[in-house]
Design an enzyme around this catalytic site. Structure first.
Site, short mmCIF file in Angstrom:
data_model
loop_
_atom_site.label_atom_id
_atom_site.label_comp_id
_atom_site.label_asym_id
_atom_site.label_seq_id
_atom_site.Cartn_x
_atom_site.Cartn_y
_atom_site.Cartn_z
N ASP A 43 0.86 -1.19 0.00
CA ASP A 43 0.00 0.00 0.00
C ASP A 43 0.89 1.24 0.00
OD1 ASP A 43 -3.26 0.24 1.00
OD2 ASP A 43 -2.04 2.07 0.88
N PRO A 102 -13.03 5.70 -6.04
CA PRO A 102 -14.11 6.63 -5.67
C PRO A 102 -14.84 7.17 -6.90
CG PRO A 102 -12.00 7.75 -5.58
CD PRO A 102 -11.70 6.31 -5.94
N THR A 103 -15.98 7.77 -6.66
CA THR A 103 -16.72 8.41 -7.76
C THR A 103 -15.98 9.70 -8.15
OG1 THR A 103 -18.77 7.50 -6.89
CG2 THR A 103 -18.99 9.34 -8.40
N ALA A 234 -25.21 -6.97 -9.32
CA ALA A 234 -25.52 -7.57 -8.01
C ALA A 234 -25.72 -6.47 -6.97
CB ALA A 234 -24.38 -8.51 -7.58
N ASN A 235 -24.82 -5.50 -6.96
CA ASN A 235 -24.96 -4.42 -5.97
C ASN A 235 -26.20 -3.58 -6.25
OD1 ASN A 235 -22.93 -5.07 -4.25
ND2 ASN A 235 -21.42 -3.66 -5.12
N CYS A 287 -19.96 0.84 -1.67
CA CYS A 287 -20.27 0.24 -2.98
C CYS A 287 -21.60 0.64 -3.61
CB CYS A 287 -20.23 -1.28 -2.85
SG CYS A 287 -18.58 -1.90 -2.65
C1 UDX Z 1 -22.32 -4.72 -0.31
C2 UDX Z 1 -22.71 -6.07 -0.93
O1 UDX Z 1 -23.60 -6.77 -0.05
C3 UDX Z 1 -21.46 -6.91 -1.20
O2 UDX Z 1 -21.81 -8.11 -1.87
C4 UDX Z 1 -20.49 -6.11 -2.05
O3 UDX Z 1 -19.29 -6.84 -2.25
C5 UDX Z 1 -20.18 -4.77 -1.39
O4 UDX Z 1 -21.39 -4.05 -1.13
P1 UDX Z 1 -21.64 -3.93 2.12
O5 UDX Z 1 -21.81 -2.55 1.56
O6 UDX Z 1 -20.40 -4.24 2.86
O7 UDX Z 1 -21.75 -5.01 0.96
O8 UDX Z 1 -22.86 -4.24 3.14
P2 UDX Z 1 -24.37 -4.72 2.97
O9 UDX Z 1 -24.62 -5.76 3.98
O10 UDX Z 1 -24.71 -5.06 1.58
O11 UDX Z 1 -25.20 -3.43 3.44
C6 UDX Z 1 -25.20 -2.24 2.65
C7 UDX Z 1 -26.12 -1.22 3.28
O12 UDX Z 1 -27.49 -1.62 3.17
C8 UDX Z 1 -25.87 -1.01 4.78
O13 UDX Z 1 -25.97 0.36 5.09
C9 UDX Z 1 -26.98 -1.80 5.44
O14 UDX Z 1 -27.32 -1.33 6.72
C10 UDX Z 1 -28.11 -1.58 4.44
N1 UDX Z 1 -29.12 -2.64 4.52
C11 UDX Z 1 -28.82 -3.92 4.16
C12 UDX Z 1 -30.40 -2.32 4.96
O15 UDX Z 1 -30.70 -1.16 5.29
N2 UDX Z 1 -31.34 -3.32 5.00
C13 UDX Z 1 -31.08 -4.60 4.65
O16 UDX Z 1 -31.99 -5.44 4.72
C14 UDX Z 1 -29.76 -4.91 4.22
P1 ADP Z 2 -11.59 -0.89 -0.61
O1 ADP Z 2 -12.81 -0.76 0.27
O2 ADP Z 2 -11.95 -1.02 -2.07
O3 ADP Z 2 -10.63 -1.94 -0.16
P2 ADP Z 2 -9.88 1.14 0.58
O4 ADP Z 2 -9.92 2.62 0.39
O5 ADP Z 2 -10.20 0.56 1.92
O6 ADP Z 2 -10.83 0.53 -0.54
O7 ADP Z 2 -8.43 0.60 0.18
C1 ADP Z 2 -7.74 0.96 -0.98
C2 ADP Z 2 -6.25 1.06 -0.64
O8 ADP Z 2 -5.50 1.17 -1.84
C3 ADP Z 2 -5.88 2.27 0.23
O9 ADP Z 2 -5.28 1.84 1.44
C4 ADP Z 2 -4.88 3.05 -0.66
O10 ADP Z 2 -3.85 3.68 0.08
C5 ADP Z 2 -4.35 1.97 -1.57
N1 ADP Z 2 -3.78 2.44 -2.84
C6 ADP Z 2 -4.33 3.30 -3.72
N2 ADP Z 2 -3.53 3.47 -4.79
C7 ADP Z 2 -2.43 2.69 -4.59
C8 ADP Z 2 -1.25 2.42 -5.35
N3 ADP Z 2 -1.04 2.97 -6.54
N4 ADP Z 2 -0.33 1.59 -4.81
C9 ADP Z 2 -0.55 1.01 -3.61
N5 ADP Z 2 -1.65 1.20 -2.86
C10 ADP Z 2 -2.59 2.03 -3.34
#
Ligand code: UDX
Ligand code: ADP
Length: 475
Positions: A43, A102-103, A234-235, A287
Protein backbone atom coordinates in the site's frame (compact mmCIF):
# COMPACT_ATOMS: atom_id res chain seq x y z
CA UNK A 1 8.48 -18.25 -10.11
CA UNK A 2 8.95 -16.36 -13.38
CA UNK A 3 8.59 -18.49 -16.46
CA UNK A 4 7.61 -17.69 -19.98
CA UNK A 5 6.18 -21.12 -20.67
CA UNK A 6 2.63 -20.49 -19.49
CA UNK A 7 1.63 -24.15 -19.50
CA UNK A 8 4.13 -24.93 -16.74
CA UNK A 9 3.46 -21.80 -14.82
CA UNK A 10 2.45 -22.06 -11.17
CA UNK A 11 1.45 -19.31 -8.81
CA UNK A 12 3.99 -19.12 -6.00
CA UNK A 13 3.84 -15.43 -5.16
CA UNK A 14 0.89 -13.11 -5.10
CA UNK A 15 1.01 -9.36 -4.67
CA UNK A 16 -2.11 -7.41 -3.75
CA UNK A 17 -1.92 -3.67 -4.41
CA UNK A 18 -4.14 -1.94 -1.84
CA UNK A 19 -4.40 -3.01 1.82
CA UNK A 20 -7.95 -1.78 2.38
CA UNK A 21 -11.31 -3.27 3.30
CA UNK A 22 -11.20 -5.58 0.27
CA UNK A 23 -7.46 -6.31 -0.14
CA UNK A 24 -6.70 -6.95 3.55
CA UNK A 25 -9.35 -9.58 4.40
CA UNK A 26 -9.27 -11.23 0.94
CA UNK A 27 -5.51 -11.77 1.04
CA UNK A 28 -5.64 -12.95 4.65
CA UNK A 29 -8.06 -15.71 3.64
CA UNK A 30 -6.04 -16.65 0.53
CA UNK A 31 -2.90 -16.88 2.72
CA UNK A 32 -4.70 -19.07 5.23
CA UNK A 33 -6.16 -21.39 2.63
CA UNK A 34 -3.02 -21.58 0.45
CA UNK A 35 -0.08 -22.01 2.84
CA UNK A 36 2.28 -22.71 -0.08
CA UNK A 37 1.69 -19.33 -1.69
CA UNK A 38 3.50 -16.22 -0.48
CA UNK A 39 1.06 -13.32 -0.30
CA UNK A 40 2.46 -9.77 -0.18
CA UNK A 41 -0.01 -6.95 0.42
CA UNK A 42 1.35 -3.50 -0.45
CA UNK A 43 0.00 0.00 0.00
CA UNK A 44 1.19 3.56 -0.64
CA UNK A 45 -0.22 4.49 2.75
CA UNK A 46 2.66 3.65 5.07
CA UNK A 47 0.61 4.19 8.23
CA UNK A 48 -1.88 1.61 7.03
CA UNK A 49 0.91 -0.91 6.47
CA UNK A 50 2.33 -0.13 9.92
CA UNK A 51 -1.10 -0.75 11.43
CA UNK A 52 -1.39 -4.10 9.66
CA UNK A 53 2.06 -4.97 10.98
CA UNK A 54 1.27 -3.89 14.53
CA UNK A 55 1.89 -6.57 17.16
CA UNK A 56 -1.25 -5.37 18.89
CA UNK A 57 -4.05 -6.93 16.81
CA UNK A 58 -6.60 -4.46 18.17
CA UNK A 59 -4.73 -1.85 16.07
CA UNK A 60 -5.49 -3.50 12.71
CA UNK A 61 -6.80 -0.78 10.38
CA UNK A 62 -9.96 -2.76 9.70
CA UNK A 63 -12.38 -4.30 12.12
CA UNK A 64 -13.93 -7.53 10.85
CA UNK A 65 -15.07 -10.40 13.05
CA UNK A 66 -12.58 -13.28 12.70
CA UNK A 67 -9.95 -11.24 10.83
CA UNK A 68 -7.51 -10.74 13.71
CA UNK A 69 -7.34 -14.51 14.31
CA UNK A 70 -6.42 -15.21 10.68
CA UNK A 71 -3.85 -12.42 10.68
CA UNK A 72 -2.30 -13.87 13.84
CA UNK A 73 -2.08 -17.27 12.14
CA UNK A 74 -0.61 -16.15 8.80
CA UNK A 75 1.23 -12.85 9.25
CA UNK A 76 4.96 -13.10 8.62
CA UNK A 77 4.53 -16.77 7.73
CA UNK A 78 3.11 -16.54 4.22
CA UNK A 79 1.24 -13.21 4.54
CA UNK A 80 3.28 -10.00 4.52
CA UNK A 81 2.25 -6.35 4.61
CA UNK A 82 4.83 -4.11 2.97
CA UNK A 83 5.52 -0.66 1.55
CA UNK A 84 8.01 -2.07 -0.94
CA UNK A 85 5.60 -1.87 -3.83
CA UNK A 86 8.10 -2.16 -6.70
CA UNK A 87 9.86 -5.18 -5.22
CA UNK A 88 6.67 -7.08 -4.46
CA UNK A 89 5.31 -6.40 -7.95
CA UNK A 90 8.58 -7.54 -9.54
CA UNK A 91 8.43 -10.82 -7.61
CA UNK A 92 4.77 -11.59 -8.18
CA UNK A 93 3.28 -14.22 -10.49
CA UNK A 94 -0.21 -12.86 -9.91
CA UNK A 95 -1.16 -9.31 -8.93
CA UNK A 96 -4.53 -8.26 -7.52
CA UNK A 97 -5.59 -4.64 -8.02
CA UNK A 98 -7.50 -3.62 -4.94
CA UNK A 99 -7.10 0.14 -4.79
CA UNK A 100 -9.48 3.05 -4.20
CA UNK A 101 -12.21 3.52 -6.80
CA UNK A 102 -14.11 6.63 -5.67
CA UNK A 103 -16.72 8.41 -7.76
CA UNK A 104 -15.26 11.18 -9.94
CA UNK A 105 -15.75 14.64 -8.47
CA UNK A 106 -14.73 16.84 -11.41
CA UNK A 107 -14.93 16.81 -15.20
CA UNK A 108 -16.66 14.39 -17.56
CA UNK A 109 -18.84 11.96 -15.63
CA UNK A 110 -18.34 13.80 -12.32
CA UNK A 111 -20.65 12.47 -9.62
CA UNK A 112 -21.37 9.37 -11.70
CA UNK A 113 -18.52 7.34 -13.06
CA UNK A 114 -15.51 6.01 -11.17
CA UNK A 115 -12.31 8.00 -10.89
CA UNK A 116 -9.74 5.63 -12.37
CA UNK A 117 -6.69 7.61 -11.15
CA UNK A 118 -5.62 4.93 -8.66
CA UNK A 119 -6.34 1.98 -10.93
CA UNK A 120 -4.43 3.58 -13.78
CA UNK A 121 -1.46 4.44 -11.53
CA UNK A 122 -1.46 0.87 -10.34
CA UNK A 123 -1.56 -0.53 -13.91
CA UNK A 124 1.34 1.72 -14.89
CA UNK A 125 3.57 0.58 -12.07
CA UNK A 126 2.74 -3.06 -12.82
CA UNK A 127 3.52 -2.45 -16.46
CA UNK A 128 6.95 -1.05 -15.53
CA UNK A 129 7.97 -3.39 -12.76
CA UNK A 130 6.47 -6.80 -13.48
CA UNK A 131 8.75 -9.44 -14.94
CA UNK A 132 8.05 -12.38 -17.27
CA UNK A 133 4.46 -13.57 -17.39
CA UNK A 134 2.09 -11.98 -14.87
CA UNK A 135 -1.61 -12.50 -14.29
CA UNK A 136 -3.27 -9.22 -13.31
CA UNK A 137 -6.59 -9.52 -11.50
CA UNK A 138 -9.14 -6.72 -11.08
CA UNK A 139 -10.47 -7.11 -7.56
CA UNK A 140 -11.85 -3.60 -7.11
CA UNK A 141 -15.29 -3.03 -8.61
CA UNK A 142 -14.73 -1.16 -11.84
CA UNK A 143 -16.69 0.30 -14.72
CA UNK A 144 -17.45 -2.18 -17.48
CA UNK A 145 -14.57 -2.26 -19.99
CA UNK A 146 -11.89 -1.12 -17.50
CA UNK A 147 -10.06 -4.37 -18.19
CA UNK A 148 -9.47 -3.01 -21.69
CA UNK A 149 -7.82 0.12 -20.25
CA UNK A 150 -5.66 -1.99 -17.97
CA UNK A 151 -4.65 -4.26 -20.86
CA UNK A 152 -3.63 -1.31 -23.01
CA UNK A 153 -1.50 0.18 -20.25
CA UNK A 154 0.13 -3.15 -19.42
CA UNK A 155 0.88 -3.94 -23.02
CA UNK A 156 2.51 -0.54 -23.58
CA UNK A 157 5.75 -1.93 -22.17
CA UNK A 158 6.51 -5.35 -23.64
CA UNK A 159 10.18 -5.59 -22.66
CA UNK A 160 12.03 -5.31 -19.38
CA UNK A 161 14.16 -2.15 -19.68
CA UNK A 162 17.07 -3.74 -17.80
CA UNK A 163 17.20 -7.23 -19.29
CA UNK A 164 15.29 -6.71 -22.54
CA UNK A 165 13.39 -9.91 -21.69
CA UNK A 166 9.84 -10.09 -22.97
CA UNK A 167 7.03 -9.55 -20.48
CA UNK A 168 3.47 -10.65 -20.97
CA UNK A 169 0.24 -10.12 -19.07
CA UNK A 170 -3.19 -11.68 -18.76
CA UNK A 171 -5.99 -9.61 -17.29
CA UNK A 172 -8.81 -11.18 -15.30
CA UNK A 173 -11.84 -9.75 -13.56
CA UNK A 174 -12.54 -11.37 -10.20
CA UNK A 175 -14.99 -9.10 -8.37
CA UNK A 176 -15.26 -9.42 -4.63
CA UNK A 177 -18.76 -9.99 -3.24
CA UNK A 178 -17.87 -9.83 0.46
CA UNK A 179 -20.05 -7.66 2.67
CA UNK A 180 -18.35 -5.80 5.51
CA UNK A 181 -19.02 -7.21 8.93
CA UNK A 182 -19.26 -10.72 7.46
CA UNK A 183 -16.20 -10.51 5.20
CA UNK A 184 -14.40 -13.54 6.58
CA UNK A 185 -17.49 -15.73 6.51
CA UNK A 186 -18.23 -14.57 2.94
CA UNK A 187 -14.65 -15.25 1.81
CA UNK A 188 -14.37 -18.63 3.47
CA UNK A 189 -17.75 -19.82 2.28
CA UNK A 190 -18.71 -17.70 -0.75
CA UNK A 191 -22.05 -18.06 -2.57
CA UNK A 192 -19.98 -18.03 -5.76
CA UNK A 193 -16.62 -16.94 -7.11
CA UNK A 194 -16.73 -15.13 -10.43
CA UNK A 195 -13.78 -15.13 -12.80
CA UNK A 196 -13.99 -13.20 -16.04
CA UNK A 197 -11.33 -13.51 -18.70
CA UNK A 198 -10.52 -14.39 -22.26
CA UNK A 199 -7.54 -16.64 -21.67
CA UNK A 200 -8.19 -20.11 -20.30
CA UNK A 201 -4.69 -20.61 -18.87
CA UNK A 202 -4.83 -17.62 -16.60
CA UNK A 203 -8.45 -18.37 -15.63
CA UNK A 204 -7.32 -21.85 -14.59
CA UNK A 205 -4.44 -20.41 -12.51
CA UNK A 206 -6.83 -18.25 -10.51
CA UNK A 207 -9.41 -21.02 -10.32
CA UNK A 208 -6.75 -23.36 -8.88
CA UNK A 209 -6.20 -20.91 -6.01
CA UNK A 210 -9.89 -20.87 -5.10
CA UNK A 211 -10.19 -24.64 -5.51
CA UNK A 212 -8.11 -24.93 -2.33
CA UNK A 213 -11.32 -24.23 -0.43
CA UNK A 214 -14.22 -23.40 -2.76
CA UNK A 215 -16.20 -26.25 -4.42
CA UNK A 216 -15.81 -26.23 -8.20
CA UNK A 217 -19.52 -25.83 -8.85
CA UNK A 218 -19.41 -22.47 -7.10
CA UNK A 219 -16.73 -21.06 -9.40
CA UNK A 220 -18.25 -19.38 -12.43
CA UNK A 221 -16.14 -18.42 -15.42
CA UNK A 222 -17.43 -15.79 -17.85
CA UNK A 223 -16.11 -13.29 -20.32
CA UNK A 224 -14.51 -10.15 -18.90
CA UNK A 225 -17.42 -7.83 -19.51
CA UNK A 226 -20.04 -10.17 -18.02
CA UNK A 227 -17.92 -10.39 -14.90
CA UNK A 228 -17.52 -6.62 -14.56
CA UNK A 229 -21.22 -6.03 -15.25
CA UNK A 230 -22.36 -8.81 -12.89
CA UNK A 231 -20.71 -7.11 -9.95
CA UNK A 232 -22.40 -3.77 -10.67
CA UNK A 233 -25.71 -5.55 -11.23
CA UNK A 234 -25.52 -7.57 -8.01
CA UNK A 235 -24.96 -4.42 -5.97
CA UNK A 236 -27.68 -2.56 -7.85
CA UNK A 237 -30.20 -5.36 -7.16
CA UNK A 238 -29.29 -5.46 -3.46
CA UNK A 239 -29.51 -1.69 -3.09
CA UNK A 240 -32.81 -1.70 -4.96
CA UNK A 241 -34.22 -4.13 -2.37
CA UNK A 242 -33.22 -1.79 0.44
CA UNK A 243 -34.82 1.19 -1.30
CA UNK A 244 -37.92 -0.88 -2.01
CA UNK A 245 -38.41 -1.88 1.61
CA UNK A 246 -37.59 1.64 2.79
CA UNK A 247 -40.26 3.05 0.48
CA UNK A 248 -42.76 0.63 1.99
CA UNK A 249 -41.62 1.60 5.51
CA UNK A 250 -42.98 5.10 4.86
CA UNK A 251 -46.31 3.67 3.69
CA UNK A 252 -46.47 1.54 6.85
CA UNK A 253 -45.97 4.58 9.05
CA UNK A 254 -48.73 6.41 7.19
CA UNK A 255 -51.26 3.57 7.22
CA UNK A 256 -50.75 1.69 10.47
CA UNK A 257 -49.22 -1.37 8.82
CA UNK A 258 -46.13 -2.80 10.49
CA UNK A 259 -43.03 -3.14 8.29
CA UNK A 260 -41.80 -6.21 10.16
CA UNK A 261 -45.04 -8.01 9.49
CA UNK A 262 -45.00 -6.92 5.84
CA UNK A 263 -41.34 -8.00 5.40
CA UNK A 264 -42.09 -11.38 6.88
CA UNK A 265 -45.20 -11.87 4.79
CA UNK A 266 -43.49 -11.06 1.50
CA UNK A 267 -40.17 -12.72 2.36
CA UNK A 268 -41.82 -16.11 2.85
CA UNK A 269 -42.57 -16.14 -0.85
CA UNK A 270 -39.59 -18.11 -2.17
CA UNK A 271 -39.47 -15.98 -5.30
CA UNK A 272 -38.86 -12.89 -3.16
CA UNK A 273 -36.84 -14.44 -0.31
CA UNK A 274 -36.48 -13.13 3.22
CA UNK A 275 -33.03 -11.52 3.10
CA UNK A 276 -32.27 -7.83 2.62
CA UNK A 277 -35.74 -6.76 3.67
CA UNK A 278 -34.79 -4.81 6.81
CA UNK A 279 -35.88 -1.18 6.74
CA UNK A 280 -33.27 1.34 7.83
CA UNK A 281 -32.00 4.89 7.58
CA UNK A 282 -30.89 4.28 3.99
CA UNK A 283 -28.07 2.15 2.67
CA UNK A 284 -24.46 3.22 3.13
CA UNK A 285 -21.11 1.64 2.42
CA UNK A 286 -18.57 2.31 -0.27
CA UNK A 287 -20.27 0.24 -2.98
CA UNK A 288 -24.00 0.64 -3.45
CA UNK A 289 -24.24 4.29 -4.38
CA UNK A 290 -21.03 4.27 -6.39
CA UNK A 291 -21.96 1.17 -8.37
CA UNK A 292 -25.47 2.35 -9.17
CA UNK A 293 -24.14 5.72 -10.30
CA UNK A 294 -21.80 3.81 -12.52
CA UNK A 295 -24.61 1.73 -13.97
CA UNK A 296 -26.61 4.89 -14.58
CA UNK A 297 -23.64 6.46 -16.34
CA UNK A 298 -23.18 3.37 -18.49
CA UNK A 299 -26.88 3.32 -19.42
CA UNK A 300 -26.86 7.01 -20.34
CA UNK A 301 -23.69 6.53 -22.37
CA UNK A 302 -25.54 3.95 -24.45
CA UNK A 303 -28.60 6.26 -24.64
CA UNK A 304 -30.69 3.95 -22.50
CA UNK A 305 -32.30 6.80 -20.60
CA UNK A 306 -35.24 4.82 -19.21
CA UNK A 307 -32.82 2.26 -17.79
CA UNK A 308 -30.72 5.03 -16.28
CA UNK A 309 -33.79 6.71 -14.77
CA UNK A 310 -34.96 3.43 -13.26
CA UNK A 311 -31.71 2.81 -11.36
CA UNK A 312 -31.25 6.46 -10.44
CA UNK A 313 -34.50 6.30 -8.51
CA UNK A 314 -32.89 3.79 -6.10
CA UNK A 315 -30.46 6.50 -5.01
CA UNK A 316 -33.09 9.24 -4.99
CA UNK A 317 -35.22 7.10 -2.66
CA UNK A 318 -32.20 6.47 -0.42
CA UNK A 319 -31.47 10.20 -0.07
CA UNK A 320 -35.14 10.82 0.58
CA UNK A 321 -35.18 8.22 3.36
CA UNK A 322 -32.28 9.96 5.16
CA UNK A 323 -33.93 13.32 4.70
CA UNK A 324 -37.33 12.20 5.93
CA UNK A 325 -35.81 10.67 9.10
CA UNK A 326 -34.08 13.95 9.88
CA UNK A 327 -37.35 15.82 9.35
CA UNK A 328 -39.25 13.42 11.64
CA UNK A 329 -36.67 14.00 14.41
CA UNK A 330 -36.99 17.77 14.12
CA UNK A 331 -40.78 17.64 13.92
CA UNK A 332 -41.12 15.45 17.04
CA UNK A 333 -38.83 17.80 18.96
CA UNK A 334 -41.35 20.64 18.45
CA UNK A 335 -39.82 21.74 15.16
CA UNK A 336 -36.70 22.99 16.92
CA UNK A 337 -33.45 21.22 17.74
CA UNK A 338 -31.33 24.33 18.25
CA UNK A 339 -29.10 23.75 21.29
CA UNK A 340 -30.71 20.37 22.02
CA UNK A 341 -28.54 17.37 22.75
CA UNK A 342 -29.20 14.42 20.46
CA UNK A 343 -27.54 11.08 21.17
CA UNK A 344 -26.41 9.08 18.12
CA UNK A 345 -26.22 5.37 18.71
CA UNK A 346 -23.91 4.16 15.99
CA UNK A 347 -22.01 5.89 13.21
CA UNK A 348 -20.72 3.05 11.01
CA UNK A 349 -22.85 2.27 7.95
CA UNK A 350 -23.85 -1.11 9.40
CA UNK A 351 -22.98 -3.22 12.44
CA UNK A 352 -19.70 -5.13 12.85
CA UNK A 353 -17.57 -2.77 10.81
CA UNK A 354 -15.65 0.42 11.58
CA UNK A 355 -16.33 1.70 8.05
CA UNK A 356 -18.26 4.98 7.88
CA UNK A 357 -18.19 5.51 4.12
CA UNK A 358 -21.60 6.80 2.91
CA UNK A 359 -23.07 6.02 6.32
CA UNK A 360 -26.53 7.55 6.68
CA UNK A 361 -25.40 8.87 10.07
CA UNK A 362 -23.23 11.39 8.20
CA UNK A 363 -26.06 13.04 6.26
CA UNK A 364 -28.61 12.83 9.06
CA UNK A 365 -26.00 14.20 11.50
CA UNK A 366 -25.04 16.99 9.15
CA UNK A 367 -28.68 18.08 8.68
CA UNK A 368 -29.15 18.19 12.45
CA UNK A 369 -25.87 20.06 13.04
CA UNK A 370 -27.01 22.70 10.58
CA UNK A 371 -30.21 23.10 12.62
CA UNK A 372 -28.02 23.83 15.66
CA UNK A 373 -28.34 20.46 17.42
CA UNK A 374 -25.53 19.17 19.62
CA UNK A 375 -24.64 15.60 18.74
CA UNK A 376 -23.24 13.16 21.24
CA UNK A 377 -22.03 10.19 19.21
CA UNK A 378 -21.36 6.66 20.38
CA UNK A 379 -20.02 3.85 18.25
CA UNK A 380 -18.11 0.83 19.54
CA UNK A 381 -15.62 0.79 16.65
CA UNK A 382 -15.56 4.25 15.05
CA UNK A 383 -13.15 6.86 16.46
CA UNK A 384 -13.28 10.67 16.73
CA UNK A 385 -11.02 11.32 13.74
CA UNK A 386 -13.08 9.12 11.46
CA UNK A 387 -16.24 11.01 12.41
CA UNK A 388 -14.55 14.35 11.89
CA UNK A 389 -13.27 13.26 8.46
CA UNK A 390 -16.69 11.90 7.54
CA UNK A 391 -18.43 15.20 8.32
CA UNK A 392 -15.71 17.07 6.45
CA UNK A 393 -16.30 15.03 3.30
CA UNK A 394 -19.75 16.55 2.99
CA UNK A 395 -19.13 19.93 4.58
CA UNK A 396 -15.72 21.41 3.93
CA UNK A 397 -16.27 24.28 6.36
CA UNK A 398 -14.37 22.98 9.36
CA UNK A 399 -15.44 25.91 11.55
CA UNK A 400 -19.06 25.31 10.80
CA UNK A 401 -18.72 21.74 12.02
CA UNK A 402 -16.66 22.66 15.09
CA UNK A 403 -19.09 25.41 16.05
CA UNK A 404 -22.00 23.10 15.54
CA UNK A 405 -20.64 21.02 18.37
CA UNK A 406 -20.50 17.31 18.30
CA UNK A 407 -18.66 14.99 20.60
CA UNK A 408 -17.56 11.37 20.49
CA UNK A 409 -18.39 9.53 23.68
CA UNK A 410 -16.83 6.22 24.69
CA UNK A 411 -19.10 5.28 27.55
CA UNK A 412 -22.54 4.59 26.14
CA UNK A 413 -24.33 5.88 29.25
CA UNK A 414 -22.78 9.35 28.79
CA UNK A 415 -24.57 9.97 25.49
CA UNK A 416 -27.93 9.99 27.26
CA UNK A 417 -27.02 12.52 29.97
CA UNK A 418 -29.35 15.50 29.41
CA UNK A 419 -30.26 14.37 25.88
CA UNK A 420 -33.62 15.28 24.35
CA UNK A 421 -33.46 12.38 21.93
CA UNK A 422 -31.53 9.23 21.10
CA UNK A 423 -31.33 8.01 17.51
CA UNK A 424 -30.41 4.39 16.80
CA UNK A 425 -28.55 4.53 13.50
CA UNK A 426 -26.50 1.33 13.45
CA UNK A 427 -27.81 -2.07 14.50
CA UNK A 428 -24.90 -2.88 16.89
CA UNK A 429 -26.00 -5.72 19.17
CA UNK A 430 -25.27 -3.73 22.31
CA UNK A 431 -28.02 -1.26 21.41
CA UNK A 432 -30.56 -4.06 21.60
CA UNK A 433 -29.82 -4.52 25.30
CA UNK A 434 -29.83 -0.97 26.65
CA UNK A 435 -31.29 -0.58 30.13
CA UNK A 436 -33.97 1.94 29.16
CA UNK A 437 -35.18 2.36 32.77
CA UNK A 438 -31.75 3.66 33.72
CA UNK A 439 -31.37 5.73 30.57
CA UNK A 440 -34.78 7.37 30.89
CA UNK A 441 -33.72 8.94 34.18
CA UNK A 442 -30.76 10.60 32.48
CA UNK A 443 -32.62 12.21 29.57
CA UNK A 444 -34.39 15.58 29.53
CA UNK A 445 -38.17 15.12 29.29
CA UNK A 446 -40.11 14.95 27.14
CA UNK A 447 -37.54 12.73 25.47
CA UNK A 448 -37.66 10.67 22.30
CA UNK A 449 -36.04 7.51 21.02
CA UNK A 450 -35.87 7.24 17.22
CA UNK A 451 -35.18 3.69 16.15
CA UNK A 452 -34.19 3.79 12.48
CA UNK A 453 -33.24 0.09 12.51
CA UNK A 454 -36.29 -1.27 14.26
CA UNK A 455 -34.23 -3.15 16.87
CA UNK A 456 -35.68 -1.75 20.11
CA UNK A 457 -38.48 -3.69 21.73
CA UNK A 458 -41.41 -1.35 22.29
CA UNK A 459 -42.30 -3.04 25.59
CA UNK A 460 -38.92 -2.04 27.02
CA UNK A 461 -39.59 1.65 26.35
CA UNK A 462 -43.23 2.38 26.96
CA UNK A 463 -43.17 2.14 30.75
CA UNK A 464 -40.11 4.36 31.08
CA UNK A 465 -41.89 7.56 30.05
CA UNK A 466 -39.83 7.84 26.86
CA UNK A 467 -41.52 8.32 23.48
CA UNK A 468 -40.56 5.83 20.79
CA UNK A 469 -40.65 6.28 17.02
CA UNK A 470 -39.68 3.20 14.99
CA UNK A 471 -39.00 2.93 11.30
CA UNK A 472 -41.90 1.36 9.43
CA UNK A 473 -44.22 1.69 12.41
CA UNK A 474 -44.04 5.32 13.44
CA UNK A 475 -45.76 6.87 16.53
C1 UDX B 1 -22.32 -4.72 -0.31
C2 UDX B 1 -22.71 -6.07 -0.93
O1 UDX B 1 -23.60 -6.77 -0.05
C3 UDX B 1 -21.46 -6.91 -1.20
O2 UDX B 1 -21.81 -8.11 -1.87
C4 UDX B 1 -20.49 -6.11 -2.05
O3 UDX B 1 -19.29 -6.84 -2.25
C5 UDX B 1 -20.18 -4.77 -1.39
O4 UDX B 1 -21.39 -4.05 -1.13
P1 UDX B 1 -21.64 -3.93 2.12
O5 UDX B 1 -21.81 -2.55 1.56
O6 UDX B 1 -20.40 -4.24 2.86
O7 UDX B 1 -21.75 -5.01 0.96
O8 UDX B 1 -22.86 -4.24 3.14
P2 UDX B 1 -24.37 -4.72 2.97
O9 UDX B 1 -24.62 -5.76 3.98
O10 UDX B 1 -24.71 -5.06 1.58
O11 UDX B 1 -25.20 -3.43 3.44
C6 UDX B 1 -25.20 -2.24 2.65
C7 UDX B 1 -26.12 -1.22 3.28
O12 UDX B 1 -27.49 -1.62 3.17
C8 UDX B 1 -25.87 -1.01 4.78
O13 UDX B 1 -25.97 0.36 5.09
C9 UDX B 1 -26.98 -1.80 5.44
O14 UDX B 1 -27.32 -1.33 6.72
C10 UDX B 1 -28.11 -1.58 4.44
N1 UDX B 1 -29.12 -2.64 4.52
C11 UDX B 1 -28.82 -3.92 4.16
C12 UDX B 1 -30.40 -2.32 4.96
O15 UDX B 1 -30.70 -1.16 5.29
N2 UDX B 1 -31.34 -3.32 5.00
C13 UDX B 1 -31.08 -4.60 4.65
O16 UDX B 1 -31.99 -5.44 4.72
C14 UDX B 1 -29.76 -4.91 4.22
P1 ADP C 1 -11.59 -0.89 -0.61
O1 ADP C 1 -12.81 -0.76 0.27
O2 ADP C 1 -11.95 -1.02 -2.07
O3 ADP C 1 -10.63 -1.94 -0.16
P2 ADP C 1 -9.88 1.14 0.58
O4 ADP C 1 -9.92 2.62 0.39
O5 ADP C 1 -10.20 0.56 1.92
O6 ADP C 1 -10.83 0.53 -0.54
O7 ADP C 1 -8.43 0.60 0.18
C1 ADP C 1 -7.74 0.96 -0.98
C2 ADP C 1 -6.25 1.06 -0.64
O8 ADP C 1 -5.50 1.17 -1.84
C3 ADP C 1 -5.88 2.27 0.23
O9 ADP C 1 -5.28 1.84 1.44
C4 ADP C 1 -4.88 3.05 -0.66
O10 ADP C 1 -3.85 3.68 0.08
C5 ADP C 1 -4.35 1.97 -1.57
N1 ADP C 1 -3.78 2.44 -2.84
C6 ADP C 1 -4.33 3.30 -3.72
N2 ADP C 1 -3.53 3.47 -4.79
C7 ADP C 1 -2.43 2.69 -4.59
C8 ADP C 1 -1.25 2.42 -5.35
N3 ADP C 1 -1.04 2.97 -6.54
N4 ADP C 1 -0.33 1.59 -4.81
C9 ADP C 1 -0.55 1.01 -3.61
N5 ADP C 1 -1.65 1.20 -2.86
C10 ADP C 1 -2.59 2.03 -3.34
Amino acid sequence: MQENNINHFRINKICCVGAGYVGGPTMAVIAKKCPNIIVNVVDINKNRIDDWNSEDLSKLPIYEPGLAEIIAETKNKNLFFSSEIDKCIEDADMIFISVNTPTKTEGIGAGQTIDLTWVEACARIISNKAKGYTVVVEKSTLPVKTAQTIKEILNSSRRDINTNNEKTFSVLSNPEFLAEGTAIENLVNPDRVLIGGDDNNSIQLLKDIYLNWVPENKIICTNLWSSELSKLTANAFLAQRVSSINSISAICEATGANIKEVSKAIGMDKRIGGKFLNPGPGFGGSCFKKDILNLVYLARYFRLDEVADFWEKVIILNNWQQNRIYKIIVEKLFGNVNGKKIAFLGFSFKANTNDTRESSAINIGNYLLKEGAKLSIHDPKVGFKQIEDAFLTIDQDRNNIKNSQWEKVSNIIDVFEGADAAVVLTEWSEYRNINWDKVANLMRKPAWVFDTRSIIERDKIINTGLNLWSIGLGF
